[in-house]
Design an enzyme around this catalytic site. Structure first.
Site: not given
Ligand SMILES: Nc1nc2c(ncn2[C@@H]2O[C@H](COP(=O)(O)OP(=O)(O)O)[C@@H](O)[C@H]2O)c(=O)[nH]1
Ligand SMILES: [Mg+2]
Lengths: 506, 192
Positions: B71-73
């Site tokens: 996932g992006q952070g």
């Protein structure tokens, strides 16, 4: 250092300088070809020269399959053509007048554009040649006169005939005269348009632009023409949004240097954007268009064609692509430049500069493998470069364009308004008329007093006037201030040599 | 009997040992943990939090927390929250995913630099998983790419595994067992 600023955002996942990949952005796409959640990279490789045109598929860092293409690819898209299980996308490769459809990477269907009307005079002339009524030289003359006059252009056959040396003409006529004359156009660009849902795996129509200035929408399953639209010039780049059954918008950059917007149920363009330079890149970011010009400029427009901004770039544009990261709600534009840099812009602000070992000719951003933020680039020398956006990367908007200096908006440290000043202002506002009248009254009184004094001086022969012409005297009185005290200055100009100034405080 | 039953029994710990099992999505964590699970272990709860999921299960003396570092952070701080309680780490790598080796390295570096991990001598076991895949990288190559030689202040060990067949897991578990008993003895020595 700038280099470290972009290295702080991107991870170097892969670089193969000798991948032998020669392509441009319209011929690259990413798709989950096997339905296993792992996206592959699809490339229509132009090869070098007239050799080695291929459909290539990459998985991770390796080439996983390739198959020969018959003609130069002008575009490649993956799309869902039906709802059959398993849901794997098909691949469409446009080249020449055809679209080749692949399913499971095997040739599945070939769509050919309908032929164009042939000039009837041209047809007659070839008919005569076939029957041996005219020799090649008179055929040439007649074709030339048709070419100069006719509305319907000549076929490719006649045009190649006209370019021949007289010695080669006879052979050419013998070879071709039996076949009927045909006029065929070629595809210049291809895109997809969702049929009726906006789902990611919804069925899509193909939208193709042709050299004959048409845009066709094709049915995804039967490949029949659903809609045909006309443009004033040949399209070179296209952007498509919406759904065919609901509402859609085809934005097309044309060879005449303009951009046209086609809508559903309108055969002709609805809006037109005229550019100051030739468009070399066209991408959509949200509701706006970003257009790259061949004069090293980048322009922002609304989708109705209203100009929003323009910036200058440090080098000519080689390619452009959208960077769309839906998981983070992030959209920006990637611009490949001839100086071996790739710039990332959100609106007119430069967010990141990526230096590349070679100039980039093709950019594709999206999910590759299992990584959402992957940037894939093909270079001029045939290299393949893959970077992955760091999960922790954050982009800050900094206005990088030159404008008024920052100091301009800094407030000067001026004195505070005194109570006296404010009171005065209030008084003036409230009793402006009265003050004006009082002033006029006083002025009239002053004039009267002056006139009386003047008269008195005359009567008592005090000669207030300069008596000799050689010694002219001029007096000028100026009243300054608003009261209660005034500054009254009298300028006596004598002989235009000596000036005497007197100030009277009234 | 699961692989960790022995470990737990041998340690004879009163306190439960908390093992974090991390790695990118699809590296094989769930498969590995299922192999390690003692026969009597039950999946305690699978918390389907928005955006990422945590698997937890417990034996008599061991508790495992497993999560995808993907996932992006956005949900990063949600999983970092578990670092504090971890007493050992199993880091799983897909040795066949060459493209994402940089991402695995980035995640590992971020993990090692996290304040809750950085100054603790906590043992890290690396599983270079999917060694059965045709052109998978060797465990030596994986440790090179991840720059494991730079980890100086924590005991670590890497082994090539095939989680589908269960190969290589025992070696890693034995090592982890050694580390835990050692640190346990050290603690007891310090106390006495
Ligand atoms: N070939 C091979 N496949 C594996 C191995 N370990 C796991 N897998 C497969 O990799 C995929 C992801 O595994 P999973 O345990 O769900 O990964 P997680 O996302 O880390 O929990 C599954 O399809 C597994 O069957 C292995 O050692 N070899
Ligand atoms: Mg899992």
């Amino acid at each position: 250092m700038e280099l470290s600023s972009d290295a702080g955002k991107w991870l170097d996942a892969h670089y193969d300088p000798v991948a032998g990949l020669y392509t441009f952005s319209p011929c690259m796409d990413l798709a989950d070809l096997n339905g296993d959640g792992e996206n592959r990279l699809l490339v229509g490789d132009l090869g070098s020269g007239s050799l080695g045109m291929k459909l290539k598929v990459y998985r991770g860092t390796a080439l996983s399959s390739e198959s020969a293409l018959l003609d130069l690819p002008t575009g490649l898209v993956s799309f869902f053509m039906d709802l059959h299980e398993p849901r794997v996308p098909a691949v469409a490769v446009a080249s020449g007048p055809c679209v080749y459809i692949y399913k499971n990477l095997r040739p599945y269907f070939k769509f050919t554009l309908p032929g164009l009307d042939v000039n009837s005079l041209e047809q007659d002339v070839w008919q005569q040649a076939r029957e041996g009524q005219i020799d090649p030289l008179s055929l040439k003359e007649m074709l030339e006169s048709i070419r100069n006059k006719a509305d319907v252009p000549l076929s490719v056959r006649s045009l190649s005939f006209l370019s021949l040396e007289p010695s080669e003409m006879d052979e050419f006529v013998q070879l071709h005269k039996q076949q009927p004359v045909k006029r065929q156009t070629v595809i210049t660009c291809i895109q997809t348009l969702k049929k009726s849902t906006s789902d990611d795996d919804g069925v899509s129509c193909l939208v193709i632009g042709t050299e004959s200035c048409h845009v066709y929408v094709l049915d995804p399953e039967a490949f029949i023409i659903l809609s045909k639209m006309v443009l004033p010039s040949a399209p070179t780049m296209m952007n498509v949004t919406g759904q065919y059954d609901v509402e859609f918008r085809v934005t097309v950059a044309c060879r005449n240097g303009s951009i046209y917007v086609l809508r559903r149920e309108s055969e002709k363009p609805k809006y037109c954007i005229e550019l100051s330079s030739h468009p070399v890149g066209l991408v959509r970011v949200g509701k706006n268009l970003v257009v790259g010009g061949n004069d090293e400029s980048l322009h922002g427009f609304t989708q109705k064609g209203k100009k929003l901004w323009k910036i200058s770039l440090p080098a000519p544009i080689t390619t452009m692509a959208t960077m769309d990261l839906p998981t983070r709600g992030f959209q920006a534009v990637l611009v490949g430049l001839a100086n071996c840099e790739v710039h990332l812009y959100r609106d007119k602000n430069l967010l990141s500069t990526i230096r590349t070992p070679d100039a980039v000719t093709s950019i594709c951003f999206g999910r590759y493998g299992r990584e959402d933020g992957t940037l894939i680039m093909a270079t001029k020398g045939g290299g393949l470069l893959v970077k992955i956006l760091k999960r922790t990367a954050a982009f800050e908007d900094k206005d990088s364009t030159p404008g008024p200096p920052l100091t301009q908006s800094v407030r000067l440290n001026t004195h505070k308004k005194t109570k006296l000043y404010v009171d005065q202002m209030m008084r003036e506002r409230e009793s402006g008329t009265v003050m004006h009248r009082a002033f006029q009254m006083d002025l009239s009184r002053l004039r009267l007093a002056t006139a009386k004094a003047y008269l008195k001086a005359l009567e008592s022969s005090l000669t207030p006037m300069s008596s000799s012409l050689s010694e002219p005297l001029k007096m000028n009185a100026v009243v300054q201030g608003l009261g209660p005290s005034f500054n009254c200055s009298f300028h006596h100009t004598g002989l235009s040599l000596v000036t005497k100034e007197e100030h009277w405080l009234l | 009997m699961g692989l960790f039953d022995k470990l737990a029994g041998w340690l004879g710990l009163k306190k439960e040992v908390n093992v974090l099992c991390l790695g990118l999505d699809n590296s094989g964590k769930t498969t590995i943990i299922n192999r390690l699970k003692p026969s009597n272990a039950q999946a305690q709860d699978i918390v389907p939090t928005i955006g990422f999921s945590i698997e937890k299960f417990k034996t008599s003396s061991l508790s495992f927390t497993v999560f995808d570092m993907s996932g992006q952070g956005r949900y990063r701080n949600l999983w970092e929250h578990y670092y504090k309680e971890g007493q050992a780490i199993i880091f799983v790598i897909d040795s066949a995913d060459k493209l994402r080796m940089v991402v695995a390295k980035e995640e590992l570096d971020t993990l090692l630099n996290h304040p809750d991990i950085k100054h603790r001598r906590i043992p890290i076991l690396f599983f270079a998983n999917k060694m059965d895949v045709r052109d998978a990288l060797s465990s030596v190559k994986v440790s090179q790419l991840l720059c494991l030689e730079n980890i100086k202040d924590k005991p670590w060990h890497i082994c090539a595994t095939d989680a589908l067949k269960g190969e290589g897991l025992q070696e890693g578990v034995d090592w982890l067992q050694d580390q835990m008993t050692q640190s346990n003895q050290n603690n007891q020595n310090m106390r006495s």
